[in-house]
Write an enzyme that holds these catalytic residues in place. Structure first.
Site, PDB file in Angstrom:
ATOM      1  N   ASN A  46       0.838  -1.199   0.000  1.00 45.20           N
ATOM      2  CA  ASN A  46       0.000   0.000   0.000  1.00 45.20           C
ATOM      3  C   ASN A  46       0.874   1.250   0.000  1.00 45.20           C
ATOM      4  O   ASN A  46       1.965   1.278   0.590  1.00 45.20           O
ATOM      5  CB  ASN A  46      -1.008   0.015   1.158  1.00 45.20           C
ATOM      6  CG  ASN A  46      -0.398  -0.163   2.525  1.00 45.20           C
ATOM      7  OD1 ASN A  46       0.621  -0.814   2.678  1.00 45.20           O
ATOM      8  ND2 ASN A  46      -1.030   0.405   3.528  1.00 45.20           N
ATOM      9  N   GLU A  48       0.346   5.251   0.686  1.00 40.47           N
ATOM     10  CA  GLU A  48      -0.558   6.306   1.162  1.00 40.47           C
ATOM     11  C   GLU A  48      -0.049   7.681   0.730  1.00 40.47           C
ATOM     12  O   GLU A  48       1.071   7.827   0.231  1.00 40.47           O
ATOM     13  CB  GLU A  48      -0.690   6.223   2.686  1.00 40.47           C
ATOM     14  CG  GLU A  48      -1.277   4.880   3.120  1.00 40.47           C
ATOM     15  CD  GLU A  48      -1.520   4.774   4.617  1.00 40.47           C
ATOM     16  OE1 GLU A  48      -1.022   5.624   5.391  1.00 40.47           O
ATOM     17  OE2 GLU A  48      -2.213   3.813   5.015  1.00 40.47           O
ATOM     18  N   CYS A  57      -4.133   0.483  -2.524  1.00 41.86           N
ATOM     19  CA  CYS A  57      -3.917  -0.737  -1.743  1.00 41.86           C
ATOM     20  C   CYS A  57      -2.830  -1.618  -2.363  1.00 41.86           C
ATOM     21  O   CYS A  57      -2.558  -1.559  -3.572  1.00 41.86           O
ATOM     22  CB  CYS A  57      -5.200  -1.562  -1.688  1.00 41.86           C
ATOM     23  SG  CYS A  57      -6.551  -0.786  -0.810  1.00 41.86           S
ATOM     24  N   GLU A  59      -3.018  -4.788  -2.978  1.00 36.78           N
ATOM     25  CA  GLU A  59      -3.527  -5.752  -3.970  1.00 36.78           C
ATOM     26  C   GLU A  59      -3.580  -5.130  -5.360  1.00 36.78           C
ATOM     27  O   GLU A  59      -3.181  -5.736  -6.356  1.00 36.78           O
ATOM     28  CB  GLU A  59      -4.930  -6.226  -3.583  1.00 36.78           C
ATOM     29  CG  GLU A  59      -5.005  -6.998  -2.271  1.00 36.78           C
ATOM     30  CD  GLU A  59      -5.237  -6.123  -1.052  1.00 36.78           C
ATOM     31  OE1 GLU A  59      -4.767  -4.966  -1.024  1.00 36.78           O
ATOM     32  OE2 GLU A  59      -5.897  -6.590  -0.119  1.00 36.78           O
ATOM     33  N   CYS A  90      -2.349  -9.804  14.324  1.00 27.32           N
ATOM     34  CA  CYS A  90      -3.736  -9.544  13.944  1.00 27.32           C
ATOM     35  C   CYS A  90      -4.257 -10.654  13.039  1.00 27.32           C
ATOM     36  O   CYS A  90      -3.498 -11.369  12.386  1.00 27.32           O
ATOM     37  CB  CYS A  90      -3.893  -8.160  13.292  1.00 27.32           C
ATOM     38  SG  CYS A  90      -3.146  -8.000  11.687  1.00 27.32           S
ATOM     39  N   CYS A  99     -10.623  -3.401  -4.486  1.00 23.95           N
ATOM     40  CA  CYS A  99      -9.649  -4.387  -4.967  1.00 23.95           C
ATOM     41  C   CYS A  99     -10.352  -5.650  -5.449  1.00 23.95           C
ATOM     42  O   CYS A  99      -9.940  -6.266  -6.435  1.00 23.95           O
ATOM     43  CB  CYS A  99      -8.648  -4.720  -3.866  1.00 23.95           C
ATOM     44  SG  CYS A  99      -7.500  -3.365  -3.551  1.00 23.95           S
TER      45      CYS A  99
END
Ligand code: THU
Length: 140
Positions: A46, A48, A57, A59, A90, A99
């Site tokens: 990703n 930003e 993103c 993907e 996580c 995506c």
């Protein structure tokens, strides 16, 4: 062409890409790795931006890298996400809606494995992730 999926290789490529993510705003780092029918693997992370809506993103970056290299036939995608260091374990993350729509453009169904940093993963396909997808056949 049927091809065995080396998930360990895809996870390694996705994790390496994740380590290059540019995510200073969310501090959530994502990596993706896409296996193409010819055996090549394309990775994305990703990216930003201070103008938040420009974020892209992992993907989609992996898909676009594959397309730019001339690969359109996909076999499998691995995705892994994690918070900034120190990484808090996580559960698996799954691709966002945008995506998913981009992924189904290139195959009705290919394997998507979503990895957590807690040692678990989810096995999906583009079809299970986006049932009743808008299909380019509708345009003809
Ligand atoms: N993100 C991805 O790269 N892939 C996903 O599947 C979900 C979210 C990114 C976008 C943003 O940079 C950060 O994760 C937090 O949403």
């Amino acid at each position: 062409m049927n091809q065995a999926i080396d998930w360990n290789a895809l996870l390694a490529a996705a994790t390496a890409a994740r380590d290059n993510a540019h995510a200073p705003y969310s501090r959530f780092h994502v990596g993706a790795a896409l296996l193409c029918e010819d055996g090549r693997i394309f990775a994305g992370c990703n990216v930003e931006n201070a103008s938040y809506g420009l974020t892209i993103c992992a993907e989609r970056n992996a898909v676009f890298a594959a397309i730019a290299a001339g690969c359109k036939r996909f076999v499998a995608l691995a995705v892994i996400g994690a918070t900034d260091a120190p990484i808090t374990p996580c559960a698996p993350i799954t691709p966002c809606g945008a995506c998913r729509q981009v992924l189904v453009e290139f195959a009705p169904a290919f394997a998507v494995r979503c990895y957590g940093t807690d040692g678990t993963h989810l096995d999906e396909t583009t079809a299970t992730l986006l049932p009743h997808a808008f299909d380019k056949q509708s345009l003809t």
